[in-house]
Write an enzyme that holds these catalytic residues in place. Structure first.
Site, PDB file in Angstrom:
ATOM      1  N   ASN A  98     -23.929  -0.008  44.907  1.00 10.67           N
ATOM      2  CA  ASN A  98     -25.329   0.210  44.561  1.00 10.67           C
ATOM      3  C   ASN A  98     -26.078  -1.107  44.703  1.00 10.67           C
ATOM      4  OD1 ASN A  98     -25.278   2.940  43.846  1.00 10.67           O
ATOM      5  ND2 ASN A  98     -24.724   2.518  41.724  1.00 10.67           N
ATOM      6  N   ALA A 123     -19.863  11.790  40.163  1.00  9.30           N
ATOM      7  CA  ALA A 123     -18.408  11.836  39.989  1.00  9.30           C
ATOM      8  C   ALA A 123     -18.028  11.147  38.689  1.00  9.30           C
ATOM      9  CB  ALA A 123     -17.722  11.141  41.160  1.00  9.30           C
ATOM     10  N   LYS A 177     -31.909   4.162  48.161  1.00  9.12           N
ATOM     11  CA  LYS A 177     -30.924   4.371  47.093  1.00  9.12           C
ATOM     12  C   LYS A 177     -31.201   3.424  45.928  1.00  9.12           C
ATOM     13  CE  LYS A 177     -27.311   6.000  44.999  1.00  9.12           C
ATOM     14  NZ  LYS A 177     -26.026   5.410  45.006  1.00  9.12           N
ATOM     15  N   ASN A 185     -30.710   5.254  36.718  1.00  6.54           N
ATOM     16  CA  ASN A 185     -29.665   4.626  35.907  1.00  6.54           C
ATOM     17  C   ASN A 185     -30.189   4.055  34.589  1.00  6.54           C
ATOM     18  OD1 ASN A 185     -28.542   5.252  38.397  1.00  6.54           O
ATOM     19  ND2 ASN A 185     -27.086   3.598  38.333  1.00  6.54           N
ATOM     20  N   ASN A 195     -28.394  13.140  34.245  1.00  8.55           N
ATOM     21  CA  ASN A 195     -29.380  12.891  35.316  1.00  8.55           C
ATOM     22  C   ASN A 195     -30.421  14.011  35.393  1.00  8.55           C
ATOM     23  OD1 ASN A 195     -27.752  10.746  35.851  1.00  8.55           O
ATOM     24  ND2 ASN A 195     -27.077  11.409  37.865  1.00  8.55           N
ATOM     25  N   SER A 244     -23.805   6.131  36.355  1.00  7.41           N
ATOM     26  CA  SER A 244     -22.781   5.089  36.217  1.00  7.41           C
ATOM     27  C   SER A 244     -23.181   4.079  35.128  1.00  7.41           C
ATOM     28  CB  SER A 244     -22.557   4.388  37.555  1.00  7.41           C
ATOM     29  OG  SER A 244     -23.770   3.920  38.081  1.00  7.41           O
TER      30      SER A 244
HETATM   31  O1  PAF Z   1     -24.998   5.222  39.940  1.00  5.01           O
HETATM   32  C1  PAF Z   1     -24.942   6.476  39.876  1.00  5.01           C
HETATM   33  O2  PAF Z   1     -24.673   7.087  38.842  1.00  5.01           O
HETATM   34  C2  PAF Z   1     -25.143   7.255  41.170  1.00  5.01           C
HETATM   35  O3  PAF Z   1     -25.532   6.346  42.156  1.00  5.01           O
HETATM   36  C3  PAF Z   1     -26.122   8.434  41.113  1.00  5.01           C
HETATM   37  C4  PAF Z   1     -26.294   8.967  42.531  1.00  5.01           C
HETATM   38  C5  PAF Z   1     -27.463   8.026  40.528  1.00  5.01           C
HETATM   39  C6  PAF Z   1     -25.558   9.627  40.397  1.00  5.01           C
HETATM   40  O4  PAF Z   1     -25.393   9.474  39.038  1.00  5.01           O
END
Ligand code: PAF
Length: 296
Positions: A98, A123, A177, A185, A195, A244
């Protein structure tokens, strides 16, 4: 084709589970214990295409030579420096971090083909060998250096099961992104929500739009409405996922706040732009972050 995956967190395990069968996959872990466990049990995927068990090979990073056609680096941005010295000089590398702060590290690598990617999946690593695919999105990939041939081949093999979209411009792709991570986040981490709640709750959605406006101005987006729509689409696609940053805070791990908000605030400072919301969220996350206790 031999694929190496460095990092066996949620994203590393997710890629291992989906790539197994189509490729000869080796996962490189931080600990010997995790490698032994994966060699014994395989990688278990729950939700998404699962339940399934992918019988991939695992080794602890740094315990032997790496000989892969493509090595995917799926560690957090703040862990990148510690793995760089273990990466092979041959074969192509794909970085999935990221933020954008890592680009300056990639410049220094002496490898012919370097790719970057941005993962829009939700995930969760349930155990050291089990991953839950909580939100099916896609992986955008772009060439940072070298020929796109290998990336095109990998993307075409994965097209039916785990889509990879080749983007023409790595900077534009990562900026998109970055904007998503800068909004989703910190908001989910501070509000303590999934989310999806950012677009289900009208007050949170308004806040999301305000934070996005600051990030978009810093990144100089020419198509802010399309970019905002993409951020909201990611929220919906990963609706059940905890970001995350939220997971890192809950687990007492360092977050990627410097790579995401820190990077944007440095850019804002360079151009003397105000970014009051991003600054406030940066301080809030740093205050909660285990890093924040050490430095100011
Ligand atoms: O950092 C994350 O959690 C992911 O990049 C995302 C796509 C925002 C999904 O939670």
């Amino acid at each position: 084709m031999k694929i190496g995956i460095v990092g066996a967190g949620s994203i590393g395990l997710l890629f291992a589970a989906y790539m197994n069968g189509l490729f000869d996959v080796t996962v490189y872990t931080r600990t010997i214990g995790q490698a032994e466990r994966i060699n014994r049990n395989g990688v278990r995927l729950v939700k998404g295409a699962g339940p399934l068990t992918a019988n991939v090979r695992a080794k602890a990073l740094g315990t032997g030579p790496m000989d892969n056609d493509l090595t995917i680096i799926a560690v957090k941005q703040y862990q990148l420096e510690s793995v760089l010295s273990h990466l092979p000089a041959k074969g192509a590398l794909l970085f999935l971090q990221n933020g954008m702060g890592h680009l300056r590290l990639l410049e220094q690598l002496n490898v012919e083909a370097i790719y970057v990617g941005s993962v829009e999946h939700g995930a969760l690593r349930e155990t050291p060998d089990t991953v839950s695919h909580n939100g099916a999105g896609l992986t955008r990939v772009a060439v940072f250096r070298g020929s796109p041939d290998l990336l095109e081949k990998v993307a075409s093999l994965l097209s039916d099961t785990f889509p990879m979209k080749l983007e023409p411009d790595f900077y534009e792709m990562l900026a998109g992104k970055l904007a998503a991570n800068a909004v989703i986040n910190p908001l989910t981490a501070i509000l303590g929500v999934r989310n999806g709640e950012l677009v289900e709750n009208p007050r949170y959605e308004k806040l999301l739009e305000k934070v996005f406006e600051e990030a978009a101005a810093i990144l100089g987006f020419k198509d802010p409405q399309d970019r905002l729509a993409n951020v909201k689409r990611i929220c919906r696609n990963t609706s059940e996922n905890r970001s995350s940053m939220l997971k890192d805070l809950d687990a007492g791990r360092p977050t990627e706040v410097d790579a995401i908000l820190g990077y944007l605030l440095d850019e804002a400072d360079d151009r003397e732009m105000a970014a009051p919301l991003l600054r406030a969220f940066y301080e809030m996350i740093k205050g909660k972050d285990s890093n924040g206790r050490e430095s100011c």
